[in-house]
Design a protein around this motif. Structure first.
Motif, mmCIF file in Angstrom:
data_model
loop_
_atom_site.group_PDB
_atom_site.id
_atom_site.type_symbol
_atom_site.label_atom_id
_atom_site.label_comp_id
_atom_site.label_asym_id
_atom_site.label_seq_id
_atom_site.Cartn_x
_atom_site.Cartn_y
_atom_site.Cartn_z
ATOM 1 N N ALA B 159 0.851 -1.149 -0.194
ATOM 2 C CA ALA B 159 0.108 -0.029 -0.137
ATOM 3 C C ALA B 159 0.962 1.292 0.130
ATOM 4 O O ALA B 159 2.102 1.041 0.200
ATOM 5 C CB ALA B 159 -0.795 0.028 1.202
ATOM 6 N N ASN B 160 0.280 2.467 -0.364
ATOM 7 C CA ASN B 160 1.053 3.832 -0.573
ATOM 8 C C ASN B 160 0.107 4.657 0.298
ATOM 9 O O ASN B 160 -1.181 4.579 0.340
ATOM 10 C CB ASN B 160 1.132 4.036 -1.841
ATOM 11 N N ASP B 161 0.835 5.479 0.846
ATOM 12 C CA ASP B 161 0.265 6.678 1.797
ATOM 13 C C ASP B 161 0.477 8.003 0.817
ATOM 14 O O ASP B 161 1.614 8.313 0.656
ATOM 15 C CB ASP B 161 0.927 6.953 2.959
ATOM 16 N N TRP B 163 -0.407 11.165 1.497
ATOM 17 C CA TRP B 163 -0.210 12.237 2.215
ATOM 18 C C TRP B 163 0.802 13.113 1.973
ATOM 19 O O TRP B 163 0.929 14.209 1.696
ATOM 20 C CB TRP B 163 0.105 11.780 3.619
ATOM 21 N N TYR B 222 -9.266 9.046 4.547
ATOM 22 C CA TYR B 222 -9.109 8.868 6.076
ATOM 23 C C TYR B 222 -8.908 10.101 6.598
ATOM 24 O O TYR B 222 -8.569 11.071 6.033
ATOM 25 C CB TYR B 222 -8.206 7.877 6.554
ATOM 26 N N ARG B 224 -6.478 11.877 8.973
ATOM 27 C CA ARG B 224 -5.206 11.733 9.478
ATOM 28 C C ARG B 224 -5.143 12.272 10.903
ATOM 29 O O ARG B 224 -4.958 13.680 10.941
ATOM 30 C CB ARG B 224 -4.234 12.387 8.590
ATOM 31 N N SER B 266 4.239 4.744 7.324
ATOM 32 C CA SER B 266 4.308 5.374 6.090
ATOM 33 C C SER B 266 5.815 5.944 5.974
ATOM 34 O O SER B 266 5.873 6.771 6.878
ATOM 35 C CB SER B 266 3.377 6.067 5.563
ATOM 36 N N VAL B 321 3.829 2.331 2.238
ATOM 37 C CA VAL B 321 3.189 1.913 3.476
ATOM 38 C C VAL B 321 4.420 0.826 4.133
ATOM 39 O O VAL B 321 4.438 0.094 3.310
ATOM 40 C CB VAL B 321 1.779 1.386 3.585
ATOM 41 N N TRP B 328 -2.431 -2.991 5.340
ATOM 42 C CA TRP B 328 -2.389 -1.427 5.085
ATOM 43 C C TRP B 328 -2.451 -0.654 6.440
ATOM 44 O O TRP B 328 -2.320 0.368 6.556
ATOM 45 C CB TRP B 328 -3.513 -0.845 4.278
ATOM 46 N N SER B 397 -7.138 12.956 4.043
ATOM 47 C CA SER B 397 -6.267 12.646 3.303
ATOM 48 C C SER B 397 -6.258 11.030 2.762
ATOM 49 O O SER B 397 -7.472 10.554 2.902
ATOM 50 C CB SER B 397 -4.847 12.177 3.865
ATOM 51 N N LEU B 399 -5.093 7.090 1.290
ATOM 52 C CA LEU B 399 -4.324 5.785 1.412
ATOM 53 C C LEU B 399 -4.422 4.898 0.363
ATOM 54 O O LEU B 399 -6.030 4.690 0.294
ATOM 55 C CB LEU B 399 -4.473 5.239 2.873
ATOM 56 N N GLU B 400 -3.596 4.632 -0.481
ATOM 57 C CA GLU B 400 -3.745 3.760 -1.723
ATOM 58 C C GLU B 400 -3.673 2.358 -1.004
ATOM 59 O O GLU B 400 -2.905 1.616 -0.466
ATOM 60 C CB GLU B 400 -2.604 3.960 -2.486
#
Lengths: 63, 420
Positions: B159-161, B163, B222, B224, B266, B321, B328, B397, B399-400
């Motif tokens: 997963a990626n963040d 932000w 989400y 943050r 992350s 992440v 995640w 924000s 989150l992928e």
């Protein structure tokens, strides 16, 4: 069935060791014993990866 | 025949005398039932042979053979039946209104009775779909535009963040170092900007049109809440004292209940060195937190017997992440439903290069794009995540979610929210 990497020692520093897969080229580092877990093992005069190194790596997928 | 005030009924075998009793007050009866109604009754029963009680008239009123009315009426002195009914409903509404702000169920009943009245009771819910439409078209809706440039993930399933990724909103910063960390808000750079609701914490997620440049990716919106920078070049425990400022209530019915708060790692800016490491592990990577019941010293990823091992990502990319493929969020202790505050971090391995934040968030909505470059609509009105609350000052924000392919993906879209 996905194969595990065929890790070969590349180099080391004061705290960690670097290995590379001879099949797919992926590389990964493992700390030396006493620095943290997972850690590489010095065996028969050479550094070898931990026996459960597959836990921290994806499957071996040769290009 | 008997006396004039008596009516004799001949039923074939015997005579039965019926006393008329006291005549009904004509003015009161006409005021209560209406003059036309009284005249019609009198006409209809002019030739009938038996007294009939009149329903809906307080007292003891009969229409007698011949069309007259007899018996006492205990109403009609000042108002008609319709006026009295209206007064009764008004009294009921007033009584409910006085109690409704303390009682959510009564507030909903009040709104149902007054459906269509824009002066809704703010008891934490819309009374109807019409109320939502009226709110959104009446100046209480907001449309939030966004665009984010993604990053290639380390592997399929990571997963990626977003932000710290470029776009609109722009890149958010790393959290401050332990122990303080940073409590994020809507004023923070990187947060999706919006206005607080008409009343406290009255905004709700309504729907979301999302377009992704690569097929089959999913995005989590989400709030943050908090993040703190980890010292990656250490295996010592690292205390955390800073706390989130939202979703801190231990009461399950509160809009700001802790339940649902999640934690993840992350990488905000600098790729990690290519070293395997554990994020959680028995004895060597021990995290502690306070849970939804305000119980302290709980261990992350504890299954009831021991802390389970959760691997990080060697050479985790900036924006990634730092959790093994398919993950995640870091699991809480078995049985817990939310994290109130983080109190300790620890990694199993010292990693000389790279940055990492531990992040606490609260999920709002998920949207998936099964087709590339096509606006995919997530409905927050009828779907499972139904009108999720968005608290005042939320740091919105993205989150992928674990990616089906490593390809960097760009996202853009429109999020609608509505206030009560």
């Amino acid at each position: 069935m996905p194969e595990q990497h065929n890790l070969v020692f590349v180099s080391d520093t004061d705290i960690d060791t670097l290995f590379s897969c001879a099949r797919c080229g992926a590389s990964i580092g493992f700390n030396k014993l006493g620095i943290g877990e997972p850690f590489a093992i010095f065996e028969a005069g050479a550094w070898v990866p931990p026996t459960n190194f597959g836990f921290w790596m994806g499957p071996c997928e040769p290009q | 025949m008997g006396p004039a005030d008596q009516l004799w009924i001949l039923d074939g075998t015997m005579r039965t005398a019926i006393s008329r009793g006291k005549p009904t007050h004509a003015d009161h009866l006409e005021r209560w039932l209406g003059a036309e109604h009284v005249a019609r009754l009198s006409r209809d029963f002019a030739n009938f042979y038996w007294p009939v009680p009149i329903q809906g008239v307080p007292g003891n009123v009969y229409i007698m053979p011949g069309g007259d009315f007899a018996g006492e009426i205990r109403a009609g002195a000042y108002m008609s039946s319709a006026d009295a009914a209206a007064l009764t409903v008004k009294k009921i509404l007033k009584s409910i209104e006085n109690k409704a702000r303390k009682n959510r169920a009564l507030g909903t009943l009040y709104d149902l009775i007054r459906a269509g009245d824009r002066r809704m009771m703010s008891v934490g819910a819309f009374a109807s779909i019409d109320a939502i439409i009226a709110a959104f078209t009446g100046g209480k809706g907001q449309a939030l535009l966004f665009q984010k440039t993604g990053v290639a993930s380390n592997a399929i399933g990571n997963a990626n963040d977003l932000w710290s990724r470029a776009g609109n909103p722009g890149s958010g910063a790393a959290g401050a170092a332990a122990p303080g960390g940073t409590a994020w808000s809507s004023a923070s750079t990187g947060a999706l900007k919006y206005l607080n609701g008409v009343s406290a914490n009255s905004n709700h997620y309504l729907n979301w049109a999302l377009s992704a440049s690569v097929i089959n990716n999913s995005l989590l919106l989400y709030d943050r809440l908090f993040s703190v920078a980890l010292n990656m070049n250490s295996t010592a425990t690292q205390a955390v004292t800073g706390v989130p400022t939202r979703y801190q209530s231990t009461t399950a019915t509160d809009v700001g209940y802790i339940g649902g708060n999640f934690i993840f790692e992350s990488n905000p800016t600098t790729v990690l060195a290519n070293v395997a490491h554990s994020v959680t592990a028995e004895s060597t990577a021990v995290w502690t937190y306070t849970n939804q019941a305000n119980t302290a010293s709980k261990n992350l990823n504890h299954n009831g017997t021991a802390i389970q091992t959760l691997a990080g990502v060697a050479a985790c990319v900036a924006g990634g992440v730092n959790l093994a493929a398919g993950n995640w969020f870091i699991p809480l202790a078995a049985g817990d439903s939310g994290i109130k505050a983080l109190t300790q971090m620890q990694h199993s391995v010292a990693i000389a290069a790279g940055t990492m934040d531990a992040v606490i968030g609260h999920p709002i909505a998920v949207n998936a794009c099964p087709v590339a470059n096509l606006a995919c609509l997530d409905d927050g009105l009828y779907s499972a995540i139904n009108l999720s609350s968005i608290l005042d000052g939320a740091c919105l924000s993205f989150l992928e979610m674990p990616k089906p392919a490593t390809t960097a993906t760009n996202y853009s879209g429109l999020i609608r929210i509505v206030s009560e």
